[in-house]
Design a protein around this motif. Structure first.
Motif, PDB file in Angstrom:
ATOM      1  N   ARG A  10      -6.801   4.844  -7.801  1.00 23.38           N
ATOM      2  CA  ARG A  10      -6.830   5.223  -7.111  1.00 23.38           C
ATOM      3  C   ARG A  10      -7.357   4.060  -6.912  1.00 23.38           C
ATOM      4  O   ARG A  10      -7.713   3.805  -5.577  1.00 23.38           O
ATOM      5  CB  ARG A  10      -9.258   5.784  -7.719  1.00 23.38           C
ATOM      6  N   LEU A  11      -7.326   2.622  -7.760  1.00 26.04           N
ATOM      7  CA  LEU A  11      -7.794   1.771  -6.907  1.00 26.04           C
ATOM      8  C   LEU A  11      -6.013   1.320  -6.230  1.00 26.04           C
ATOM      9  O   LEU A  11      -6.947   1.194  -5.399  1.00 26.04           O
ATOM     10  CB  LEU A  11      -7.357   0.577  -8.846  1.00 26.04           C
ATOM     11  N   VAL A  12      -4.900   1.757  -6.309  1.00 22.87           N
ATOM     12  CA  VAL A  12      -4.554   1.275  -5.655  1.00 22.87           C
ATOM     13  C   VAL A  12      -4.316   2.337  -4.190  1.00 22.87           C
ATOM     14  O   VAL A  12      -4.236   1.529  -3.033  1.00 22.87           O
ATOM     15  CB  VAL A  12      -2.777   1.506  -5.808  1.00 22.87           C
ATOM     16  N   GLU A  13      -4.583   3.319  -4.576  1.00 23.72           N
ATOM     17  CA  GLU A  13      -4.728   3.638  -3.200  1.00 23.72           C
ATOM     18  C   GLU A  13      -5.905   3.326  -2.420  1.00 23.72           C
ATOM     19  O   GLU A  13      -5.820   3.456  -0.809  1.00 23.72           O
ATOM     20  CB  GLU A  13      -5.455   5.363  -3.243  1.00 23.72           C
ATOM     21  N   LYS A  49      -0.223  -7.379  -2.167  1.00 25.63           N
ATOM     22  CA  LYS A  49       1.184  -7.865  -3.427  1.00 25.63           C
ATOM     23  C   LYS A  49      -0.081  -8.693  -5.017  1.00 25.63           C
ATOM     24  O   LYS A  49       0.513  -8.674  -5.801  1.00 25.63           O
ATOM     25  CB  LYS A  49       2.215  -8.457  -3.050  1.00 25.63           C
ATOM     26  N   HIS A  50      -1.521  -9.196  -4.227  1.00 25.29           N
ATOM     27  CA  HIS A  50      -1.712 -10.451  -4.812  1.00 25.29           C
ATOM     28  C   HIS A  50      -2.300  -9.541  -5.989  1.00 25.29           C
ATOM     29  O   HIS A  50      -2.392  -9.873  -7.467  1.00 25.29           O
ATOM     30  CB  HIS A  50      -2.891 -10.543  -4.986  1.00 25.29           C
ATOM     31  N   PHE A  51      -2.126  -7.604  -5.477  1.00 28.01           N
ATOM     32  CA  PHE A  51      -2.789  -6.734  -7.563  1.00 28.01           C
ATOM     33  C   PHE A  51      -1.460  -7.140  -8.305  1.00 28.01           C
ATOM     34  O   PHE A  51      -1.206  -7.162  -9.738  1.00 28.01           O
ATOM     35  CB  PHE A  51      -2.883  -5.723  -6.506  1.00 28.01           C
ATOM     36  N   LEU A  75       1.744   0.542  -6.368  1.00 26.66           N
ATOM     37  CA  LEU A  75       1.126  -0.125  -5.995  1.00 26.66           C
ATOM     38  C   LEU A  75       3.095  -0.271  -4.313  1.00 26.66           C
ATOM     39  O   LEU A  75       2.550  -0.283  -3.134  1.00 26.66           O
ATOM     40  CB  LEU A  75       1.025  -1.868  -6.755  1.00 26.66           C
ATOM     41  N   GLU A  76       3.793  -0.471  -5.090  1.00 21.59           N
ATOM     42  CA  GLU A  76       5.164  -0.982  -3.707  1.00 21.59           C
ATOM     43  C   GLU A  76       5.008   0.109  -2.145  1.00 21.59           C
ATOM     44  O   GLU A  76       5.065   0.278  -1.710  1.00 21.59           O
ATOM     45  CB  GLU A  76       6.083  -0.789  -4.417  1.00 21.59           C
ATOM     46  N   ALA A  77       4.722   1.755  -3.331  1.00 23.46           N
ATOM     47  CA  ALA A  77       4.453   3.230  -2.635  1.00 23.46           C
ATOM     48  C   ALA A  77       3.805   2.781  -1.343  1.00 23.46           C
ATOM     49  O   ALA A  77       3.431   3.029  -0.577  1.00 23.46           O
ATOM     50  CB  ALA A  77       4.096   4.047  -3.214  1.00 23.46           C
ATOM     51  N   GLU A  78       2.274   2.470  -2.017  1.00 22.75           N
ATOM     52  CA  GLU A  78       1.287   2.192  -0.844  1.00 22.75           C
ATOM     53  C   GLU A  78       1.846   0.919  -0.016  1.00 22.75           C
ATOM     54  O   GLU A  78       1.168   1.071   1.300  1.00 22.75           O
ATOM     55  CB  GLU A  78      -0.154   1.978  -1.676  1.00 22.75           C
ATOM     56  N   ILE A  79       2.176  -0.253   0.332  1.00 27.72           N
ATOM     57  CA  ILE A  79       2.117  -1.175   0.771  1.00 27.72           C
ATOM     58  C   ILE A  79       3.455  -0.899   1.120  1.00 27.72           C
ATOM     59  O   ILE A  79       3.369  -0.997   2.886  1.00 27.72           O
ATOM     60  CB  ILE A  79       3.258  -2.169   0.088  1.00 27.72           C
ATOM     61  N   ALA A  80       4.456   0.505   0.801  1.00 27.68           N
ATOM     62  CA  ALA A  80       5.327   0.537   1.980  1.00 27.68           C
ATOM     63  C   ALA A  80       4.752   1.287   2.477  1.00 27.68           C
ATOM     64  O   ALA A  80       4.980   1.746   4.116  1.00 27.68           O
ATOM     65  CB  ALA A  80       6.644   2.056   1.225  1.00 27.68           C
TER      66      ALA A  80
END
Length: 101
Positions: A10-13, A49-51, A75-80
């Motif tokens: 949830r946090l990453v989303e 990315k700071h996460f 995180l990588e998936a959400e950044i993409a």
């Protein structure tokens, strides 16, 4: 035992929407610049990315390593998604910022 990473998922989303867009917007306001959409997405991704630092501070146990690996991949998936223009919140925030600043 089944891994339950609901909290970090949830946090990453929501990370881009709640934290990174606010930081990116503040950054560009301070710079007095209206960024292109690509510049804005890149800055949001940079703040996301700071996460990685937060993830790295978790203990080094077998369970924590599973957690950290899961969190990094999420995180990588959400950044993409952000960089590809697939995060509606980032797109809306950029439009609002450029139109009303």
């Amino acid at each position: 035992m089944r891994e339950d990473f609901f909290e970090v998922d949830r946090l990453v989303e929501e990370h881009a929407k709640l934290y990174s867009t606010a930081c990116a917007t503040a950054w560009f306001r301070i710079e007095k610049k209206k960024p292109s959409l690509e510049e804005y997405r890149a800055k949001v991704a940079e703040f996301m990315k700071h996460f990685e630092y937060t993830i790295s501070t978790f203990p080094s146990t077998p369970d924590a390593e599973k957690f950290k690996e899961h969190a990094r991949k999420a995180l990588e998936a959400e950044i993409a998604k952000v960089l590809a223009g697939q995060n509606k919140d980032v797109e809306k925030r950029h439009k609002y910022f450029v139109d009303y600043s």
